[in-house]
Design an enzyme around this catalytic site. Structure first.
Site, PDB file in Angstrom:
ATOM      1  N   GLU A  81       0.888  -1.157  -0.122  1.00  0.00           N
ATOM      2  CA  GLU A  81      -0.001  -0.144   0.235  1.00  0.00           C
ATOM      3  C   GLU A  81       0.893   1.201  -0.111  1.00  0.00           C
ATOM      4  OE1 GLU A  81      -1.325   1.461   3.630  1.00  0.00           O
ATOM      5  OE2 GLU A  81      -0.905  -0.205   4.840  1.00  0.00           O
ATOM      6  N   LYS A  95      -3.827  -2.586  13.777  1.00  0.00           N
ATOM      7  CA  LYS A  95      -3.237  -1.619  14.608  1.00  0.00           C
ATOM      8  C   LYS A  95      -3.664  -1.675  15.945  1.00  0.00           C
ATOM      9  CE  LYS A  95      -4.451   0.580  11.376  1.00  0.00           C
ATOM     10  NZ  LYS A  95      -5.481   1.560  10.519  1.00  0.00           N
TER      11      LYS A  95
HETATM   12  N1  PSU Z   1      -0.984   0.432   9.616  1.00  0.00           N
HETATM   13  C1  PSU Z   1       0.138   1.389   9.916  1.00  0.00           C
HETATM   14  N2  PSU Z   1       0.057   2.600   9.372  1.00  0.00           N
HETATM   15  C2  PSU Z   1      -0.907   3.176   8.558  1.00  0.00           C
HETATM   16  C3  PSU Z   1      -2.145   1.952   8.454  1.00  0.00           C
HETATM   17  C4  PSU Z   1      -1.910   0.913   8.925  1.00  0.00           C
HETATM   18  O1  PSU Z   1       0.750   1.176  10.818  1.00  0.00           O
HETATM   19  O2  PSU Z   1      -1.017   4.141   8.003  1.00  0.00           O
HETATM   20  C5  PSU Z   1      -3.090   2.888   7.220  1.00  0.00           C
HETATM   21  C6  PSU Z   1      -3.364   1.683   6.272  1.00  0.00           C
HETATM   22  O3  PSU Z   1      -3.348   2.266   4.938  1.00  0.00           O
HETATM   23  C7  PSU Z   1      -4.831   0.960   6.673  1.00  0.00           C
HETATM   24  C8  PSU Z   1      -5.155   2.593   7.036  1.00  0.00           C
HETATM   25  O4  PSU Z   1      -5.468   0.296   5.636  1.00  0.00           O
HETATM   26  O5  PSU Z   1      -4.503   2.932   7.935  1.00  0.00           O
HETATM   27  C9  PSU Z   1      -6.880   2.552   7.722  1.00  0.00           C
HETATM   28  O6  PSU Z   1      -7.433   3.352   7.915  1.00  0.00           O
HETATM   29  P1  PSU Z   1      -8.908   3.630   8.468  1.00  0.00           P
HETATM   30  O7  PSU Z   1      -8.828   3.369   9.492  1.00  0.00           O
HETATM   31  O8  PSU Z   1      -9.147   4.839   8.018  1.00  0.00           O
HETATM   32  O9  PSU Z   1      -9.463   2.621   7.319  1.00  0.00           O
END
Ligand code: PSU
Ligand code: MN
Length: 289
Positions: free
Chosen positions: A5, A137
């Protein structure tokens, strides 16, 4: 090939650590003999693989949107740069022959409000690829996230662990029903999943490298404050995840940052080994037909 990503570089990590993370992930994949492919919308075009100029633009982060799956056509329409989240990258993988993906942590169910659920979960439920991560996370509700993965029929396996990792640490206390010790098992599992016509992802969870893990208690303390602040400042939508990650990183004086880069590199290396193992398995007949 291993897909990556780009949101983790453009929104998830600060400058200049983001460049270090990109370099180390790319290097880890190439060392195993696989080819890295960063997914993104580059000046309105959905792509796998960024050239040096494009990567520099995403690392500089200026005007780069965070794009989940639904945001991709919008970024294309507007000719913008868009950094894909896990959901965004998976939605593009569905159109490509790439079958293995590496990231840090998947999105999931937020602690508050619980109706804030990452679109990563929905895309995992409809994209038959292998996703290597260090769990979800730790800013999330991990129990709820695991339950949602189960409801969606997403296969979750621990790589050399029987416990769901919590991104910065290995010990969440949440047991995993399935644990494997070799990449060949994962490749065989994937072939079986495909033979059944299943449309869901296989999520492979690997604990963060032990020497970089950060204690659970310090993460939880930092997170309590960060969640309060996010609420007070009215942080919403796509901004929530980057906000919480930055706050936790500040509170732990960068220890989480070192852990984040180390686990990204380890996940990229494992994904590359799995990608190579998949080429062996698809060439050989399955053990059970
Ligand atoms: N994990 C990390 N750093 C990030 C992300 C995940 O350590 O920046 C990002 C990934 O791109 C994941 C996104 O898909 O955060 C999820 O965001 P949201 O909760 O807005 O869907
Ligand atoms: Mn959200």
């Amino acid at each position: 090939m291993v897909a990556l990503e780009s949101s983790v570089f453009a929104q998830g990590l600060p400058i200049p650590t983001n460049a270090d993370a990109a370099r180390r992930m790319i290097g880890a994949i190439e060392r195993v003999g696989a080819v890295p492919a960063i997914s993104a919308v580059s000046a309105g075009k959905a792509v796998f693989g960024l050239n040096d100029d494009e990567l520099a633009r995403f690392l500089a982060r200026d005007g780069v949107l965070k794009v989940s799956a639904r945001d991709i056509p919008v970024a294309m329409l507007q000719g913008r740069d868009g950094a894909t989240t896990v959901a965004g990258a998976l939605s593009l993988m569905a159109l490509s022959p790439i079958r293995v993906f590496a990231t840090g942590g998947i999105g999931g169910v937020h602690r508050e409000p619980q109706f804030d659920e990452s679109a990563d979960l929905a895309e995992l439920s409809r994209t038959p690829v292998i996703v290597v991560c260090a769990g979800a996370k730790s800013i999330l509700d991990l129990h709820a996230t695991m339950e949602r993965l189960e409801s969606f029929g997403v296969v979750v396996v621990g790589y050399r662990t029987r416990e769901m990792p919590g991104f910065f640490f290995a010990d969440t206390g949440i047991p995993l029903a399935t644990s494997v010790v070799s990449v060949d098992e994962i490749a065989q599992l994937y072939a079986l999943q495909c033979s059944l016509g299943r449309q869901q992802a296989i999520v492979v969870m690997q604990p963060p490298p032990a020497e970089h893990a950060v204690r659970k208690a310090s993460i939880e303390r930092a997170l309590d404050t960060a969640l309060d602040d996010a609420k007070r400042h009215g942080v919403r939508g796509g901004a929530v995840t980057p906000y919480l990650l930055t706050a936790v990183e500040r509170a732990t004086e960068g220890r989480t940052l070192a852990a984040n880069v180390a686990l990204l590199e380890a996940n990229a290396a494992l994904a590359a080994e799995i990608a190579v193992a998949c080429t062996r398995v698809s060439a050989a007949p399955l053990a059970r037909s």
